[in-house]
Each structure stands twice: as C-alpha cells, then as structure tokens.
Design an enzyme around this catalytic site. Structure first.
Site, PDB file in Angstrom:
ATOM      1  N   LYS A  11       0.820  -1.216   0.000  1.00 50.50           N
ATOM      2  CA  LYS A  11       0.000   0.000   0.000  1.00 50.50           C
ATOM      3  C   LYS A  11       0.859   1.274   0.000  1.00 50.50           C
ATOM      4  O   LYS A  11       2.073   1.212   0.184  1.00 50.50           O
ATOM      5  CB  LYS A  11      -0.937  -0.055   1.221  1.00 50.50           C
ATOM      6  CG  LYS A  11      -1.938  -1.225   1.167  1.00 50.50           C
ATOM      7  CD  LYS A  11      -2.915  -1.178   2.340  1.00 50.50           C
ATOM      8  CE  LYS A  11      -3.923  -2.302   2.269  1.00 50.50           C
ATOM      9  NZ  LYS A  11      -4.929  -2.210   3.367  1.00 50.50           N
ATOM     10  N   TYR A  51     -12.473  -2.137  -3.533  1.00 54.18           N
ATOM     11  CA  TYR A  51     -12.980  -2.205  -2.155  1.00 54.18           C
ATOM     12  C   TYR A  51     -14.505  -2.086  -2.087  1.00 54.18           C
ATOM     13  O   TYR A  51     -15.047  -1.705  -1.048  1.00 54.18           O
ATOM     14  CB  TYR A  51     -12.311  -1.125  -1.306  1.00 54.18           C
ATOM     15  CG  TYR A  51     -10.921  -1.518  -0.835  1.00 54.18           C
ATOM     16  CD1 TYR A  51     -10.729  -2.615   0.004  1.00 54.18           C
ATOM     17  CD2 TYR A  51      -9.802  -0.793  -1.215  1.00 54.18           C
ATOM     18  CE1 TYR A  51      -9.467  -2.982   0.443  1.00 54.18           C
ATOM     19  CE2 TYR A  51      -8.528  -1.154  -0.783  1.00 54.18           C
ATOM     20  CZ  TYR A  51      -8.368  -2.248   0.047  1.00 54.18           C
ATOM     21  OH  TYR A  51      -7.117  -2.608   0.494  1.00 54.18           O
ATOM     22  N   ASN A 114      -2.036   0.120   6.750  1.00 59.72           N
ATOM     23  CA  ASN A 114      -1.496  -1.126   7.302  1.00 59.72           C
ATOM     24  C   ASN A 114      -0.659  -1.930   6.294  1.00 59.72           C
ATOM     25  O   ASN A 114      -0.593  -3.148   6.365  1.00 59.72           O
ATOM     26  CB  ASN A 114      -2.617  -1.963   7.923  1.00 59.72           C
ATOM     27  CG  ASN A 114      -3.707  -2.290   6.927  1.00 59.72           C
ATOM     28  OD1 ASN A 114      -3.592  -1.958   5.750  1.00 59.72           O
ATOM     29  ND2 ASN A 114      -4.747  -2.963   7.379  1.00 59.72           N
ATOM     30  N   HIS A 117      -2.227  -5.573   1.517  1.00 56.92           N
ATOM     31  CA  HIS A 117      -3.509  -6.242   1.293  1.00 56.92           C
ATOM     32  C   HIS A 117      -3.214  -7.668   0.856  1.00 56.92           C
ATOM     33  O   HIS A 117      -2.261  -7.906   0.102  1.00 56.92           O
ATOM     34  CB  HIS A 117      -4.308  -5.555   0.180  1.00 56.92           C
ATOM     35  CG  HIS A 117      -5.439  -6.419  -0.323  1.00 56.92           C
ATOM     36  ND1 HIS A 117      -6.665  -6.438   0.292  1.00 56.92           N
ATOM     37  CD2 HIS A 117      -5.493  -7.352  -1.322  1.00 56.92           C
ATOM     38  CE1 HIS A 117      -7.435  -7.343  -0.331  1.00 56.92           C
ATOM     39  NE2 HIS A 117      -6.745  -7.900  -1.312  1.00 56.92           N
ATOM     40  N   GLU A 128      -9.529 -10.632  -7.893  1.00 52.95           N
ATOM     41  CA  GLU A 128      -8.621  -9.504  -7.659  1.00 52.95           C
ATOM     42  C   GLU A 128      -7.430  -9.540  -8.625  1.00 52.95           C
ATOM     43  O   GLU A 128      -7.033  -8.498  -9.162  1.00 52.95           O
ATOM     44  CB  GLU A 128      -8.149  -9.516  -6.199  1.00 52.95           C
ATOM     45  CG  GLU A 128      -9.292  -9.207  -5.230  1.00 52.95           C
ATOM     46  CD  GLU A 128      -8.906  -9.344  -3.764  1.00 52.95           C
ATOM     47  OE1 GLU A 128      -9.782  -9.112  -2.906  1.00 52.95           O
ATOM     48  OE2 GLU A 128      -7.742  -9.679  -3.456  1.00 52.95           O
TER      49      GLU A 128
END
Ligand code: GDP
Length: 140
Positions: A11, A51, A114, A117, A128
């Site tokens: 991320k 998302y 965080n 993913h 995905e």
C-alpha cells in the site's frame, strides 16, 4: 492444499517509506514466490471497485483516499496454501493486534495504513488478480 495464487498490494504507506523491498523479503522468507509485480498509481475508479464490499463502511471514503494517495505495488504470490499463508504472514488488520514477526506488526502504521492487502479466499484472489493482471503478465 495444492499450489495456489493470491493477490497482494503493497500500500501507499509502504512505497512512501521505501520499504517495499523489506516487505518483499518477508514474503519470500515465508516461502511465497512473487510471480508478477507492477508498481502503479491506482485510480479512484480502481480503488472504489477493488474495495466495493466495504462501500457501506464508515471508513470507505478514507480507504479510497489512502489507496490513491501514492503509488502501490500490485503482486501475484504463489505457493503452497498461498491465500491462508499470506494472511498469516500479513498479521491482523490492526497492527496493535498483529502477532510478532508479521508484516503488519513490523511495519504497519495504523488500522487504515497497514502496509499490505492480501486476498481473503481463493475465489476472491482470482477476481482480484484479474482486475490488475492478465495471464501473460504472470511468469510462474
Ligand atoms: P484486511 O482483509 O485485513 O485488509 O481487512 P478488511 O477487509 O477488514 O479491511 C480492508 C482494509 O480497510 C484494511 O486493510 C484497512 O486498510 C482498511 N480499514 C479497515 N478497518 C478500518 C478502519 O477502522 N479505519 C480505516 N481508516 N481503515 C480501515
């Protein structure tokens, strides 16, 4: 469980802090192979689609803002039981609850920022991966 693929994103907090190599080292040390990898700038449309399941959650807007705030590295990981193994290596969503040695325990800044993913099921991994890669992009 046979050889399997999962989808991973490093991320924007990871690219911003220049720790993508450090995170990849943890991934590889866990026995997962990076069989495709590309650094991209996610568009708002891509992030909203990716998302979509969280659309009604209060943090959705913040999440889309964050995921489009800087470059990300999208990846396909392959290995024995890759989906579950990567979830284990990532650690809990909230780094305060993540186990020692996990990526989020070592690197994540907050529950939102965080670092990584990882797909939560083999079916979602296929969906995905297909959002960001074609078969020709994957060299296994
Ligand atoms: P994951 O599968 O461990 O990534 O967790 P989830 O599927 O529950 O959430 C998806 C992503 O949404 C997380 O990785 C976080 O980046 C973000 N997220 C989850 N909960 C929160 C929250 O309470 N606040 C914010 N800002 N982001 C959150």
């Amino acid at each position: 469980m046979a050889n399997e693929r999962t989808f991973s994103i490093l991320k924007p907090d990871a690219t911003r802090r220049n720790i993508t190599g450090a995170v990849n080292a943890v991934i590889e040390a866990a026995g997962l192979r990076i069989v495709a990898q590309r650094r991209i700038r996610m568009t708002r449309e891509q992030a909203e689609k990716f998302y979509e399941v969280h659309k009604e959650r209060p943090f959705f807007g913040e999440l889309v803002e964050f995921m489009t705030s800087g470059p990300v590295v999208v990846q396909v990981l392959e290995g024995e039981n890759a989906v579950a193994k990567y979830r284990e290596v990532m650690g809990a969503t909230n780094p305060a609850q993540a186990a020692d040695g996990t990526i989020r325990k070592q690197f994540a800044e907050s529950v939102g920022e965080n670092t990584v993913h990882g797909s939560d099921s083999a079916d979602n991994a296929k969906i995905e991966i297909a959002q960001f890669f074609t078969d020709a992009d994957i060299a296994a």
